[in-house]
Design a protein around this motif. Structure first.
Motif, PDB file in Angstrom:
ATOM      1  N   GLN A   1       1.540  15.403  11.053  1.00 38.19           N
ATOM      2  CA  GLN A   1       1.742  16.770  10.598  1.00 38.19           C
ATOM      3  C   GLN A   1       3.214  17.071  10.384  1.00 38.19           C
ATOM      4  O   GLN A   1       3.596  17.757   9.432  1.00 38.19           O
ATOM      5  CB  GLN A   1       1.143  17.754  11.609  1.00 38.19           C
ATOM      6  CG  GLN A   1       1.101  19.197  11.118  1.00 38.19           C
ATOM      7  CD  GLN A   1       0.337  19.337   9.798  1.00 38.19           C
ATOM      8  OE1 GLN A   1      -0.718  18.735   9.617  1.00 38.19           O
ATOM      9  NE2 GLN A   1       0.879  20.116   8.875  1.00 38.19           N
ATOM     10  N   THR A   2       4.063  16.528  11.267  1.00 36.80           N
ATOM     11  CA  THR A   2       5.500  16.738  11.141  1.00 36.80           C
ATOM     12  C   THR A   2       6.030  16.158   9.837  1.00 36.80           C
ATOM     13  O   THR A   2       6.814  16.799   9.128  1.00 36.80           O
ATOM     14  CB  THR A   2       6.233  16.082  12.327  1.00 36.80           C
ATOM     15  OG1 THR A   2       5.812  16.722  13.537  1.00 36.80           O
ATOM     16  CG2 THR A   2       7.736  16.220  12.187  1.00 36.80           C
ATOM     17  N   MET A   3       5.607  14.925   9.518  1.00 36.08           N
ATOM     18  CA  MET A   3       6.087  14.287   8.300  1.00 36.08           C
ATOM     19  C   MET A   3       5.581  15.002   7.050  1.00 36.08           C
ATOM     20  O   MET A   3       6.298  15.126   6.056  1.00 36.08           O
ATOM     21  CB  MET A   3       5.672  12.813   8.285  1.00 36.08           C
ATOM     22  CG  MET A   3       6.301  11.983   9.395  1.00 36.08           C
ATOM     23  SD  MET A   3       8.118  12.091   9.426  1.00 36.08           S
ATOM     24  CE  MET A   3       8.516  11.361   7.841  1.00 36.08           C
ATOM     25  N   ILE A   4       4.352  15.475   7.096  1.00 37.55           N
ATOM     26  CA  ILE A   4       3.825  16.238   5.962  1.00 37.55           C
ATOM     27  C   ILE A   4       4.659  17.503   5.754  1.00 37.55           C
ATOM     28  O   ILE A   4       5.057  17.835   4.630  1.00 37.55           O
ATOM     29  CB  ILE A   4       2.336  16.590   6.180  1.00 37.55           C
ATOM     30  CG1 ILE A   4       1.476  15.331   6.048  1.00 37.55           C
ATOM     31  CG2 ILE A   4       1.871  17.654   5.185  1.00 37.55           C
ATOM     32  CD1 ILE A   4       0.035  15.510   6.471  1.00 37.55           C
ATOM     33  N   GLU A   5       4.953  18.204   6.851  1.00 43.57           N
ATOM     34  CA  GLU A   5       5.772  19.418   6.760  1.00 43.57           C
ATOM     35  C   GLU A   5       7.166  19.089   6.238  1.00 43.57           C
ATOM     36  O   GLU A   5       7.729  19.816   5.406  1.00 43.57           O
ATOM     37  CB  GLU A   5       5.866  20.076   8.137  1.00 43.57           C
ATOM     38  CG  GLU A   5       4.548  20.671   8.616  1.00 43.57           C
ATOM     39  CD  GLU A   5       4.607  21.093  10.066  1.00 43.57           C
ATOM     40  OE1 GLU A   5       5.693  21.014  10.663  1.00 43.57           O
ATOM     41  OE2 GLU A   5       3.565  21.495  10.613  1.00 43.57           O
ATOM     42  N   MET A   6       7.739  17.986   6.724  1.00 45.23           N
ATOM     43  CA  MET A   6       9.085  17.611   6.309  1.00 45.23           C
ATOM     44  C   MET A   6       9.134  17.295   4.815  1.00 45.23           C
ATOM     45  O   MET A   6      10.042  17.718   4.098  1.00 45.23           O
ATOM     46  CB  MET A   6       9.576  16.415   7.107  1.00 45.23           C
ATOM     47  CG  MET A   6      11.048  16.110   6.878  1.00 45.23           C
ATOM     48  SD  MET A   6      11.488  14.464   7.435  1.00 45.23           S
ATOM     49  CE  MET A   6      10.677  13.488   6.182  1.00 45.23           C
TER      50      MET A   6
ATOM     51  N   HIS B   1       0.836  -1.204   0.000  1.00 48.69           N
ATOM     52  CA  HIS B   1       0.000   0.000   0.000  1.00 48.69           C
ATOM     53  C   HIS B   1       0.872   1.256   0.000  1.00 48.69           C
ATOM     54  O   HIS B   1       0.568   2.238  -0.690  1.00 48.69           O
ATOM     55  CB  HIS B   1      -0.921  -0.009   1.219  1.00 48.69           C
ATOM     56  CG  HIS B   1      -1.815   1.191   1.298  1.00 48.69           C
ATOM     57  ND1 HIS B   1      -2.696   1.544   0.289  1.00 48.69           N
ATOM     58  CD2 HIS B   1      -1.963   2.129   2.276  1.00 48.69           C
ATOM     59  CE1 HIS B   1      -3.350   2.641   0.634  1.00 48.69           C
ATOM     60  NE2 HIS B   1      -2.917   3.015   1.825  1.00 48.69           N
ATOM     61  N   ARG B   2       1.972   1.215   0.745  1.00 52.15           N
ATOM     62  CA  ARG B   2       2.871   2.353   0.783  1.00 52.15           C
ATOM     63  C   ARG B   2       3.464   2.636  -0.590  1.00 52.15           C
ATOM     64  O   ARG B   2       3.595   3.796  -0.998  1.00 52.15           O
ATOM     65  CB  ARG B   2       3.996   2.084   1.794  1.00 52.15           C
ATOM     66  CG  ARG B   2       4.932   3.255   1.991  1.00 52.15           C
ATOM     67  CD  ARG B   2       6.110   2.898   2.885  1.00 52.15           C
ATOM     68  NE  ARG B   2       6.931   4.079   3.127  1.00 52.15           N
ATOM     69  CZ  ARG B   2       7.792   4.588   2.260  1.00 52.15           C
ATOM     70  NH1 ARG B   2       7.986   3.984   1.080  1.00 52.15           N
ATOM     71  NH2 ARG B   2       8.483   5.678   2.540  1.00 52.15           N
ATOM     72  N   ALA B   3       3.828   1.590  -1.315  1.00 50.00           N
ATOM     73  CA  ALA B   3       4.412   1.752  -2.648  1.00 50.00           C
ATOM     74  C   ALA B   3       3.435   2.423  -3.614  1.00 50.00           C
ATOM     75  O   ALA B   3       3.842   3.180  -4.492  1.00 50.00           O
ATOM     76  CB  ALA B   3       4.853   0.403  -3.195  1.00 50.00           C
TER      77      ALA B   3
ATOM     78  N   VAL C   1       1.143   7.342  -3.710  1.00 50.31           N
ATOM     79  CA  VAL C   1       2.002   8.456  -4.108  1.00 50.31           C
ATOM     80  C   VAL C   1       1.215   9.591  -4.762  1.00 50.31           C
ATOM     81  O   VAL C   1       1.802  10.505  -5.331  1.00 50.31           O
ATOM     82  CB  VAL C   1       3.119   7.971  -5.065  1.00 50.31           C
ATOM     83  CG1 VAL C   1       4.088   7.053  -4.339  1.00 50.31           C
ATOM     84  CG2 VAL C   1       2.530   7.277  -6.292  1.00 50.31           C
ATOM     85  N   ALA C   2      -0.097   9.550  -4.654  1.00 53.17           N
ATOM     86  CA  ALA C   2      -0.914  10.579  -5.295  1.00 53.17           C
ATOM     87  C   ALA C   2      -0.790  11.920  -4.589  1.00 53.17           C
ATOM     88  O   ALA C   2      -0.892  12.973  -5.213  1.00 53.17           O
ATOM     89  CB  ALA C   2      -2.377  10.139  -5.338  1.00 53.17           C
ATOM     90  N   SER C   3      -0.558  11.891  -3.280  1.00 51.09           N
ATOM     91  CA  SER C   3      -0.413  13.131  -2.521  1.00 51.09           C
ATOM     92  C   SER C   3       0.491  12.880  -1.331  1.00 51.09           C
ATOM     93  O   SER C   3       0.686  11.733  -0.905  1.00 51.09           O
ATOM     94  CB  SER C   3      -1.780  13.641  -2.037  1.00 51.09           C
ATOM     95  OG  SER C   3      -2.297  12.786  -1.025  1.00 51.09           O
ATOM     96  N   ILE C   4       1.031  13.948  -0.789  1.00 54.68           N
ATOM     97  CA  ILE C   4       1.880  13.826   0.394  1.00 54.68           C
ATOM     98  C   ILE C   4       1.098  13.226   1.546  1.00 54.68           C
ATOM     99  O   ILE C   4       1.576  12.343   2.264  1.00 54.68           O
ATOM    100  CB  ILE C   4       2.477  15.195   0.782  1.00 54.68           C
ATOM    101  CG1 ILE C   4       3.518  15.632  -0.256  1.00 54.68           C
ATOM    102  CG2 ILE C   4       3.097  15.147   2.183  1.00 54.68           C
ATOM    103  CD1 ILE C   4       4.084  17.016  -0.012  1.00 54.68           C
ATOM    104  N   GLU C   5      -0.133  13.706   1.744  1.00 51.84           N
ATOM    105  CA  GLU C   5      -0.944  13.225   2.861  1.00 51.84           C
ATOM    106  C   GLU C   5      -1.210  11.732   2.750  1.00 51.84           C
ATOM    107  O   GLU C   5      -1.087  10.991   3.739  1.00 51.84           O
ATOM    108  CB  GLU C   5      -2.267  13.996   2.931  1.00 51.84           C
ATOM    109  CG  GLU C   5      -2.147  15.442   3.355  1.00 51.84           C
ATOM    110  CD  GLU C   5      -1.688  16.389   2.249  1.00 51.84           C
ATOM    111  OE1 GLU C   5      -1.496  17.569   2.535  1.00 51.84           O
ATOM    112  OE2 GLU C   5      -1.527  15.924   1.091  1.00 51.84           O
ATOM    113  N   GLU C   6      -1.556  11.274   1.559  1.00 48.33           N
ATOM    114  CA  GLU C   6      -1.811   9.848   1.347  1.00 48.33           C
ATOM    115  C   GLU C   6      -0.546   9.033   1.600  1.00 48.33           C
ATOM    116  O   GLU C   6      -0.590   7.967   2.233  1.00 48.33           O
ATOM    117  CB  GLU C   6      -2.302   9.606  -0.086  1.00 48.33           C
ATOM    118  CG  GLU C   6      -2.577   8.143  -0.397  1.00 48.33           C
ATOM    119  CD  GLU C   6      -2.895   7.904  -1.864  1.00 48.33           C
ATOM    120  OE1 GLU C   6      -3.223   6.756  -2.208  1.00 48.33           O
ATOM    121  OE2 GLU C   6      -2.796   8.863  -2.660  1.00 48.33           O
TER     122      GLU C   6
END
Length: 222
Positions: free
Chosen positions: A170-175, A126-128, A131-136
């Motif tokens: 939120q941290t990972m999205i910002e990063m 699922h992780r692979a 990739v459609a969006s950062i949040e996903e």
């Protein structure tokens, strides 16, 4: 219109008691005076003292022992996770992940079951694809790492990770917004290696893979 809210008496009494504990009036393990003594000292009724004690017991500072009284079990009240994490910068959160996830990966390698292997592989697939969006992508990445931690079969580690998750997300999205790119082939290969070491029951390699991956994230922000 803004309104003035009065702080409940029990909250004020709990703050006063905590302040006296912090000041060293009672030592760790020491018994508190009874309600009849504390109530006039605090200027409140006995029921308010009982509620204040319940509050501090819930925060881990006091403990009531049946027939014995109330005892000091901590010299300060830890801040709640939300308050800590709101102030934490990205590097601090990644360091917390290293502490939790590297040991969890090693434990997962020694304790994983066939069901855990299936869950890890599903999360990796699922992780692979996410990739459609950062949040996903962040949600899928978090689910993969959680599958590794779940395979450690240590409820404390899982609770710690779950407590981090809202701020972690939120941290990972910002990063990733700072880094611009995400979901690259090399990044995914590292996650495949982590999964492989857990599945192969190689605890040392699993710990190293988890730690090295998260250190790379940290170093990228330096």
């Amino acid at each position: 219109m803004p309104q003035i809210h009065r702080t409940p008496l029990a909250d004020q009494a709990a703050d006063l008691l905590l302040g006296r504990i912090r000041a060293g009036e009672w030592q760790l393990g020491q018994k508190l005076p009874g309600e009849t003594t504390l109530a006039p000292q605090l200027g409140v009724g006995r029921s308010t003292v009982r509620e204040a004690i319940r509050q501090l017991a819930g925060r881990g500072v006091l403990a009531s022992r049946q027939g014995a009284g109330v005892f000091v079990t901590a010299l300060d009240a830890p801040e709640d996770w939300d308050a800590v994490l709101r102030r934490a910068d990205i590097v601090s959160v990644i360091e917390a992940r290293i502490a939790i996830e590297s040991e969890a990966a090693a434990l997962a390698a020694t304790r994983r079951t066939a069901a855990d292997v299936r869950a890890i592989r599903r999360a990796l697939e699922h992780r692979a694809a996410a990739v459609a969006s950062i949040e996903e992508h962040v949600d899928a990445d978090t689910a993969f790492h959680r599958a590794i931690i779940a395979a450690a079969h240590n409820p404390i580690l899982l609770d710690l990770f779950d407590g981090l998750t809202p701020r972690l997300r939120q941290t990972m999205i910002e990063m990733l917004r700072i880094r611009v790119d995400f979901g690259g082939a090399e990044d995914h290969r590292r996650h495949v290696r982590l999964a492989d070491t857990v599945i192969a029951r190689d605890a040392d390699a699993a710990r190293a893979e988890s730690r090295d991956h998260l250190l790379e994230l940290k170093d990228a922000l330096a």
